[in-house]
Enzyme design. Structure first.
Site, mmCIF file in Angstrom:
data_model
loop_
_atom_site.group_PDB
_atom_site.id
_atom_site.type_symbol
_atom_site.label_atom_id
_atom_site.label_comp_id
_atom_site.label_asym_id
_atom_site.label_seq_id
_atom_site.Cartn_x
_atom_site.Cartn_y
_atom_site.Cartn_z
ATOM 1 N N ARG A 79 -17.101 -12.181 -6.593
ATOM 2 C CA ARG A 79 -16.760 -11.095 -6.712
ATOM 3 C C ARG A 79 -17.444 -10.570 -8.014
ATOM 4 N NH1 ARG A 79 -10.390 -8.425 -6.856
ATOM 5 N NH2 ARG A 79 -11.152 -8.303 -4.666
ATOM 6 N N HIS B 36 -16.448 -3.216 -0.726
ATOM 7 C CA HIS B 36 -15.453 -4.197 -0.491
ATOM 8 C C HIS B 36 -15.413 -4.636 0.995
ATOM 9 C CE1 HIS B 36 -12.324 -7.080 -1.230
ATOM 10 N NE2 HIS B 36 -11.593 -5.979 -1.733
ATOM 11 N N GLN C 242 -12.545 -6.463 2.828
ATOM 12 C CA GLN C 242 -11.138 -5.671 2.899
ATOM 13 C C GLN C 242 -11.425 -4.805 4.073
ATOM 14 O OE1 GLN C 242 -8.256 -5.676 0.497
ATOM 15 N NE2 GLN C 242 -7.622 -4.767 2.417
ATOM 16 N N ASP D 58 -6.092 4.166 -2.398
ATOM 17 C CA ASP D 58 -6.493 3.070 -3.191
ATOM 18 C C ASP D 58 -6.121 3.396 -4.593
ATOM 19 O OD1 ASP D 58 -7.630 0.746 -4.197
ATOM 20 O OD2 ASP D 58 -9.672 1.172 -3.923
ATOM 21 N N CYS E 181 -5.184 -0.987 0.208
ATOM 22 C CA CYS E 181 -5.747 -2.513 0.016
ATOM 23 C C CYS E 181 -5.172 -3.251 -0.934
ATOM 24 C CB CYS E 181 -7.064 -2.465 -0.497
ATOM 25 S SG CYS E 181 -7.452 -1.265 -1.812
ATOM 26 N N ARG F 283 -6.156 -10.794 5.363
ATOM 27 C CA ARG F 283 -7.408 -11.144 4.541
ATOM 28 C C ARG F 283 -7.456 -12.531 4.866
ATOM 29 N NH1 ARG F 283 -8.742 -8.426 -0.091
ATOM 30 N NH2 ARG F 283 -10.320 -9.680 0.018
HETATM 31 N N1 CP Z 1 -7.374 -5.867 -2.266
HETATM 32 C C1 CP Z 1 -7.830 -6.956 -2.945
HETATM 33 O O1 CP Z 1 -9.027 -7.072 -3.205
HETATM 34 O O2 CP Z 1 -6.923 -7.488 -3.800
HETATM 35 P P1 CP Z 1 -7.480 -8.405 -5.279
HETATM 36 O O3 CP Z 1 -7.940 -7.651 -6.272
HETATM 37 O O4 CP Z 1 -5.894 -8.947 -5.625
HETATM 38 O O5 CP Z 1 -8.205 -9.335 -4.525
#
Ligand code: CP
Length: 313
Positions: free
Chosen positions: A100, A127, A130, A230, A270, A298
């Site tokens: 990430r 992403h 997701q 979001d 998300c 997920r």
């Molecule tokens: N939706 C998502 O990626 O959540 P986090 O940022 O908690 O990993």
């Protein structure tokens, strides 16, 4: 070497395969074959996370592997060691990486320099884990009990994405939506149209755009099979908070807007959510909301992605 850096890194056939594998892993949790047995996978985070971090850590463990949690702040990469050298070194120890980060180019450089699969756990651009999970979650509702029909069940569906239509999640819908044949209706303030980077990626992948952009939330939601939003202030956008909260107010997903979607439409997010900002609390917690199925899935979908990449080496 296969990577999963963007939605279009998997063909439609592979996405269908991942959906079937994820459904099997979900229903047979605890009995899945150890696809990552005797492997160690690094989980490198430059940004905060709850769902992604824990679901990947648990997922690697459940597939028989060892997750190695790496905080970028604790590593030499934060003191100037190059991405390429970090990738080369970690490739000597690990069997795969989940990252990430901020700039998407870091993922590309890491993948190009190392010799192990790399998974995008969110970049400022996309992403994909997701998005793939969201499509799996929607398909569970559209074709219940028929994982082999999940991919087909999505084709031609209208999804409305409201609010920050220039964020990484919106980009994932623009790119992934075109790949899966979704109609993606974006509605956000003027100036939040999808940017050049995602338009260029569509072109590079030879995909015709299937998205529209409007400043009218009602037009976007009308007849939608699913309504998505979001947070209005993504990580790194804190300086613009006041401006964003003001201009995005008309795009809050509430009961009035949901009533314009199909009666069967689902609400998705998300997470983390800010009830009262991008979504009203009654929609977020209401019967049409499947946000916690998304969060759970997920785990199952990412396990399927990891198993797929491990078997494709
Ligand atoms: N939706 C998502 O990626 O959540 P986090 O940022 O908690 O990993």
């Amino acid at each position: 070497m296969r990577h999963f850096l963007k939605e279009t890194d998997f063909t439609a056939a592979e996405t269908a395969e991942v959906f079937v594998r994820a459904a099997r892993m979900k229903s047979g949790r605890g009995t899945e074959s150890p696809a990552l047995a005797r492997q160690s996978w690094g989980l490198l985070f430059f940004k905060k996370s709850t769902r992604t971090r824990v679901s990947f850590q648990v997922g690697v463990h459940e597939l028989g592997g060892q997750p190695v949690m790496l905080n970028a702040d604790d590593m030499q990469i934060s003191r100037g060691e190059t991405v390429a050298d970090t990738a080369r070194v970690l490739s000597r120890y690990l069997h795969g990486m989940v990252i990430r980060c901020h700039e998407h180019s870091l993922l590309e450089e890491f993948a190009a320099s190392g010799s192990m699969p790399v998974v995008n756990a969110l970049s400022d651009f996309l992403h994909p884990c997701q998005f793939l999970t969201d499509m799996f979650t929607l398909a569970e509702r559209l074709a219940p009990g028929r994982p082999e029909a999940y991919l087909d069940s999505l084709r031609g569906r209208k999804v409305a994405f409201l609010g920050d239509t220039a964020c990484n999640m919106a980009n994932s819908f623009v790119l992934g939506g075109a790949a899966l044949g979704l109609e993606v209706a974006l509605a956000g303030p003027a100036g939040y149209e999808p940017g050049e980077q995602v338009r260029a990626q569509l072109k590079k992948d030879g995909l015709a755009p299937t998205f529209s952009f409007s400043v009218d939330p009602a037009a976007a939601v009308k007849g939608a099979d699913m309504v998505y939003t979001d947070v209005w202030v993504s990580m790194g956008m804190e300086a613009e908070k006041a401006e964003r909260l003001r201009t995005m107010q008309p795009y809050q997903v509430n009961q009035k807007l949901m009533s314009l979607a199909k009666p069967s439409a689902w609400f998705m997010h998300c997470l983390p959510a800010h009830p009262g900002e991008e979504v009203s609390a009654d929609v977020l917690q209401g019967p049409r909301s499947i946000v916690f199925d998304q969060a759970e899935n997920r785990l199952h979908v990412q396990k399927a992605v990891l198993a797929h990449l491990a078997s494709s080496r």
